[in-house]
Write a protein that holds these residues in place. Sequence first.
Motif, short mmCIF file in Angstrom:
data_model
loop_
_atom_site.label_atom_id
_atom_site.label_comp_id
_atom_site.label_asym_id
_atom_site.label_seq_id
_atom_site.Cartn_x
_atom_site.Cartn_y
_atom_site.Cartn_z
N VAL A 94 0.86 -1.18 0.00
CA VAL A 94 0.00 0.00 0.00
C VAL A 94 0.90 1.24 0.00
O VAL A 94 1.76 1.40 0.87
CB VAL A 94 -0.95 0.01 1.22
CG1 VAL A 94 -1.79 1.27 1.23
CG2 VAL A 94 -1.83 -1.24 1.21
N LEU A 95 0.72 2.09 -1.00
CA LEU A 95 1.52 3.31 -1.13
C LEU A 95 0.79 4.54 -0.59
O LEU A 95 1.40 5.41 0.00
CB LEU A 95 1.89 3.54 -2.60
CG LEU A 95 2.64 2.40 -3.28
CD1 LEU A 95 2.81 2.69 -4.76
CD2 LEU A 95 3.98 2.16 -2.60
N GLU A 96 -0.52 4.61 -0.85
CA GLU A 96 -1.35 5.73 -0.39
C GLU A 96 -2.70 5.19 0.05
O GLU A 96 -3.17 4.18 -0.47
CB GLU A 96 -1.59 6.72 -1.55
CG GLU A 96 -0.37 7.38 -2.10
CD GLU A 96 -0.67 8.25 -3.32
OE1 GLU A 96 -1.86 8.50 -3.62
OE2 GLU A 96 0.28 8.66 -3.98
N GLY A 97 -3.33 5.88 1.00
CA GLY A 97 -4.64 5.46 1.47
C GLY A 97 -4.56 4.23 2.35
O GLY A 97 -3.51 3.91 2.91
N SER A 98 -5.68 3.54 2.47
CA SER A 98 -5.70 2.31 3.27
C SER A 98 -6.70 1.33 2.69
O SER A 98 -7.68 1.71 2.05
CB SER A 98 -6.01 2.62 4.73
OG SER A 98 -7.22 3.31 4.85
N LEU A 99 -6.42 0.05 2.93
CA LEU A 99 -7.25 -1.05 2.45
C LEU A 99 -7.61 -1.97 3.61
O LEU A 99 -6.78 -2.22 4.48
CB LEU A 99 -6.50 -1.88 1.40
CG LEU A 99 -6.14 -1.21 0.09
CD1 LEU A 99 -5.23 -2.11 -0.73
CD2 LEU A 99 -7.40 -0.85 -0.69
N GLN A 100 -8.82 -2.47 3.59
CA GLN A 100 -9.24 -3.52 4.50
C GLN A 100 -9.14 -4.83 3.73
O GLN A 100 -9.76 -4.99 2.68
CB GLN A 100 -10.67 -3.28 4.97
CG GLN A 100 -11.20 -4.35 5.90
CD GLN A 100 -12.61 -4.03 6.32
OE1 GLN A 100 -12.85 -3.01 6.95
NE2 GLN A 100 -13.54 -4.89 5.94
#
Length: 147
Positions: A94-100
């Motif tokens: 993950v480079l930017e933001g966020s993931l679930q």
Amino acid sequence: MRSSGQGHETAGGAGPFFPKSVKRDIMQGSGEMKVRTYTIEDASFERSPDQDCDVFTANLVDERHGAPVTIGYGRYGPNQSLTEKMAVDDVMIVLEGSLQITSDERTDLVGPGGIVHMPKGEAVTIKAMDEGAVTAYVTYPHWREAR
């Protein structure tokens, strides 16, 4: 040397850990090995195959280049998700933001700098949070061929 879609050839960065013959080949551009670097500016995004959501991929290295892996960037729109049974081993950063990331066993929230390994055969749901996300990925073997 910058070439759109071809990455950036690296000569001076061969470093002290390569044997002299490999370092010479890198510096002279001869032989089979081609060292390249990429940035997101090199990416040409397209909608992720078989998806209706705002999830896009951009392969920079894949089977068309004779590589054994696929390397690229992913872009997830805000609150977009996809569920996939992994056809390949996939490592995503993950480079930017966020993931679930949700699998049968757990759910994790992954932000910038986080690394996710999704093994072949695993059912995974990837959901972007409110800000969306940008990722880098490496798959083995090539995900397009495995679909």
